[in-house]
Design an enzyme around this catalytic site. Structure first.
Site, PDB file in Angstrom:
ATOM      1  N   LYS A 111       0.828  -1.211   0.000  1.00 15.46           N
ATOM      2  CA  LYS A 111       0.000   0.000   0.000  1.00 15.46           C
ATOM      3  C   LYS A 111       0.860   1.259   0.000  1.00 15.46           C
ATOM      4  CE  LYS A 111      -4.324  -1.727   1.873  1.00 15.46           C
ATOM      5  NZ  LYS A 111      -5.381  -1.559   2.877  1.00 15.46           N
ATOM      6  N   LYS A 196      -3.694  -9.282  -6.372  1.00 10.11           N
ATOM      7  CA  LYS A 196      -5.014  -9.721  -5.900  1.00 10.11           C
ATOM      8  C   LYS A 196      -6.084  -8.713  -6.320  1.00 10.11           C
ATOM      9  CE  LYS A 196      -5.942  -7.739  -1.373  1.00 10.11           C
ATOM     10  NZ  LYS A 196      -7.381  -7.573  -1.284  1.00 10.11           N
ATOM     11  N   LYS A 199     -10.298  -3.657  -3.598  1.00  9.11           N
ATOM     12  CA  LYS A 199     -11.199  -2.508  -3.649  1.00  9.11           C
ATOM     13  C   LYS A 199     -10.453  -1.246  -4.027  1.00  9.11           C
ATOM     14  CE  LYS A 199     -13.931  -3.721   0.313  1.00  9.11           C
ATOM     15  NZ  LYS A 199     -12.905  -3.999   1.323  1.00  9.11           N
TER      16      LYS A 199
HETATM   17  N1  LIG Z   1      -8.645 -10.891  -3.891  1.00 14.02           N
HETATM   18  C1  LIG Z   1      -9.100 -11.514  -2.823  1.00 14.02           C
HETATM   19  N2  LIG Z   1      -9.275 -12.854  -2.828  1.00 14.02           N
HETATM   20  C2  LIG Z   1      -9.756 -13.510  -1.734  1.00 14.02           C
HETATM   21  N3  LIG Z   1     -10.096 -12.895  -0.589  1.00 14.02           N
HETATM   22  C3  LIG Z   1      -9.925 -11.547  -0.522  1.00 14.02           C
HETATM   23  C4  LIG Z   1      -9.420 -10.796  -1.624  1.00 14.02           C
HETATM   24  N4  LIG Z   1      -9.363  -9.482  -1.270  1.00 14.02           N
HETATM   25  C5  LIG Z   1      -9.816  -9.399  -0.010  1.00 14.02           C
HETATM   26  N5  LIG Z   1     -10.152 -10.639   0.452  1.00 14.02           N
HETATM   27  C6  LIG Z   1     -10.713 -10.944   1.768  1.00 14.02           C
HETATM   28  O1  LIG Z   1     -11.875 -10.140   1.931  1.00 14.02           O
HETATM   29  C7  LIG Z   1     -12.000  -9.739   3.302  1.00 14.02           C
HETATM   30  C8  LIG Z   1     -12.170  -8.235   3.392  1.00 14.02           C
HETATM   31  O2  LIG Z   1     -10.944  -7.612   3.026  1.00 14.02           O
HETATM   32  P1  LIG Z   1     -10.751  -6.080   2.703  1.00 14.02           P
HETATM   33  O3  LIG Z   1      -9.388  -5.688   3.160  1.00 14.02           O
HETATM   34  O4  LIG Z   1     -11.921  -5.305   3.183  1.00 14.02           O
HETATM   35  O5  LIG Z   1     -10.774  -6.095   1.104  1.00 14.02           O
HETATM   36  P2  LIG Z   1      -9.772  -5.312   0.109  1.00 14.02           P
HETATM   37  O6  LIG Z   1      -8.398  -5.868   0.433  1.00 14.02           O
HETATM   38  O7  LIG Z   1     -10.220  -5.648  -1.262  1.00 14.02           O
HETATM   39  O8  LIG Z   1      -9.933  -3.873   0.479  1.00 14.02           O
HETATM   40  C9  LIG Z   1     -10.733 -10.254   4.009  1.00 14.02           C
HETATM   41  O9  LIG Z   1     -11.067 -11.483   4.643  1.00 14.02           O
HETATM   42  C10 LIG Z   1      -9.769 -10.513   2.878  1.00 14.02           C
HETATM   43  O10 LIG Z   1      -8.845 -11.539   3.190  1.00 14.02           O
HETATM   44 MG   LIG Z   2      -7.479  -5.676   2.330  1.00 20.07          MG
END
Ligand SMILES: Nc1ncnc2c1ncn2[C@@H]1O[C@H](COP(=O)(O)OP(=O)(O)O)[C@@H](O)[C@H]1O
Ligand SMILES: [Mg+2]
Length: 338
Positions: A111, A196, A199
Site C-alpha cells: 500500500k 489480488k 477494492k
Molecule cells: N482478492 C481476494 N481474494 C480472496 N479474498 C480476498 C481478496 N481481497 C480481499 N479478500 C478478503 O476479503 C476480506 C475483506 O478484506 P478487505 O481488506 O476489506 O478487502 P480489500 O483488500 O479488497 O480492500 C478479508 O477477509 C480478505 O482476506
Molecule cells: Mg485488504
C-alpha cells in the site's frame, strides 16, 4: 461454540474476491459459531476517504453483508467505530508491538508503494493498522478468523502480540487462528493476474463488483487478460490468468479449478462460462441487497443492536487488559463535592 470474528473495509465496492474468499464463508458458517462480523471503518480511513462517501459506503457494506446471508438475528453485525473499545485496546497493544514487526508486513509495503506521494507521506495509521486489526480480534476473545490468504500474515502478528502480552502481564487474550478457504483464497485482478483483486486499485477494469450490472460483469470477463497458448488448463505458474478464471468458475460452481476446465476448448469459452457462473451467483445477492437498501431504518436498528451486543463483550476484555497492565481504576464519581 467457538467465537468467530472478521471484518471488511468500507473503502470501495465489495468485490468477487471478498465474496469468494471471505463473505460466503461468513454466512455459511454463522450457525455453527458465535459470529461477530464488522464493517471496519477505522481501517478504511488509513487512506484518505471522502466523508460523504465513507458514510454512504459504510451503510452499503452493512447491507451487502446482510445480502450475502449474514443474519443479524444469528450473528452480531456491527460497525467497528461504534465500539470505542477497539481503538482503546489498539493503543495498549501498540505498546507491545515492535516497529520491526510492523515493517515486515507485506500489505503495508504494497500500500505504501502505491502511494503517489511516497512512503514517508502515508499516514502513520497505515503502518500501525495491523495492531488495530489485532485489537479487533482480541477484544472479542475470537478463536476463528475466516479471511482470504492476504490476511494470513496479520493474523500471525495478532498471535505474536497476544502471546507477548500474555507472557508479560498474565493470561488476558485468547490466541486466534486464521481460517483460509481452500478454494478462491486469493482471487486475482482480471487485468493483472499478478495482483489480488482489490477494492482500492486504480483501474476498476480488473475488479468485479458484487453489485455490478450483469452486462458490465460479462464485459470484464470478456476482456480479462489471459496467457500465451490456447489450451484451457489449470497451471497457476505457467498460466496465471487462465488459472484465475478457472478458480473463479470452480468456486462459483462448486468444482475444483482443474475439473472446471472440462469441455472448454478455447479461452473465449472459459471467459463466457466464468461470466455466466458469476452472474448467476450474484443475482440473488443483488436482489436481496436492493430490498435491504430500501429500508434504511431497519439497517440502522440492526446496527444499534449489533453495537450494543459487541460492546458488552469488548468492554469486559478491555477491562481485563487495563487491569493486567496496571492502570489505576477510575474511582466512582462522588455525588456531592467536599
Ligand atoms: N482478492 C481476494 N481474494 C480472496 N479474498 C480476498 C481478496 N481481497 C480481499 N479478500 C478478503 O476479503 C476480506 C475483506 O478484506 P478487505 O481488506 O476489506 O478487502 P480489500 O483488500 O479488497 O480492500 C478479508 O477477509 C480478505 O482476506
Ligand atoms: Mg485488504
Amino acid at each position: 461454540m467457538a467465537r468467530v470474528l472478521s471484518g471488511i473495509q468500507p473503502s470501495g465496492e465489495v468485490h468477487l474476491g471478498n465474496y469468494l474468499g471471505a463473505l460466503r464463508r461468513w454466512a455459511g458458517e454463522q450457525h455453527e459459531h458465535d459470529s461477530f462480523y464488522c464493517v471496519v471503518d477505522l481501517h478504511a480511513v488509513t487512506t484518505p476517504q471522502d466523508p460523504v462517501t465513507l458514510r454512504t459506503r459504510t451503510l452499503e457494506t452493512v447491507a451487502t453483508l446482510a445480502a450475502v446471508g449474514i443474519d443479524p438475528e444469528v450473528s452480531t453485525l456491527f460497525v467497528q467505530s461504534h465500539v470505542h473499545e477497539h481503538a482503546e485496546l489498539c493503543w495498549l497493544l501498540e505498546c507491545t508491538t515492535s516497529m520491526g514487526e510492523l515493517r515486515r508486513m507485506t500489505q503495508f509495503k504494497d500500500k505504501a508503494a502505491r502511494s503517489t506521494s511516497g512512503t514517508d507521506a502515508v499516514a502513520a495509521a497505515l503502518f500501525t493498522y495491523p495492531v488495530l486489526q489485532a485489537a479487533d480480534i482480541l477484544v472479542y476473545d475470537a478463536e476463528r478468523i475466516p479471511v482470504g490468504e492476504d490476511q494470513k500474515q496479520h493474523i500471525e502478528l495478532t498471535r505474536d502480540v497476544a502471546q507477548r502480552f500474555n507472557h508479560r502481564y498474565g493470561e488476558v487474550f485468547v490466541l486466534p487462528e486464521a481460517v483460509i478457504p481452500r478454494a478462491a483464497a486469493r482471487v486475482l485482478d482480471l487485468q493483472n493476474p499478478m495482483a489480488k483483486m482489490s477494492k482500492s486499485v486504480d483501474s476498476p477494469q480488473g475488479t468485479v463488483g458484487l453489485m455490478e450490472d450483469p452486462k458490465a460483469i460479462e464485459r470484464k470477463f470478456k476482456r480479462a487478460v489471459t496467457d500465451s497458448g490456447e489450451e484451457v488448463v489449470y497451471d497457476p505458474t505457467a498460466k496465471p490468468g487462465v488459472s484465475n478464471l478457472l478458480s473463479i468458475l470452480g468456486a462459483a460452481t462448486g468444482q475444483e479449478p482443474a475439473a472446471a476446465a472440462a469441455g472448454l476448448a478455447r479461452y473465449s469459452d472459459l471467459k463466457a462460462a466464468a461470466a455466466e457462473a458469476v452472474v448467476e451467483l450474484v443475482r440473488p445477492v443483488q436482489e436481496r441487497y436492493a430490498a435491504l437498501m430500501a429500508d434504511r431504518g431497519e439497517l440502522e436498528r440492526v446496527l444499534g443492536r449489533g453495537a450494543e451486543k459487541a460492546q458488552s463483550v469488548a468492554a469486559v476484555t478491555l477491562a481485563r487488559a487495563r487491569e493486567a497492565m496496571g492502570f489505576l481504576p477510575r474511582p466512582p464519581t462522588s455525588r456531592r463535592g467536599g
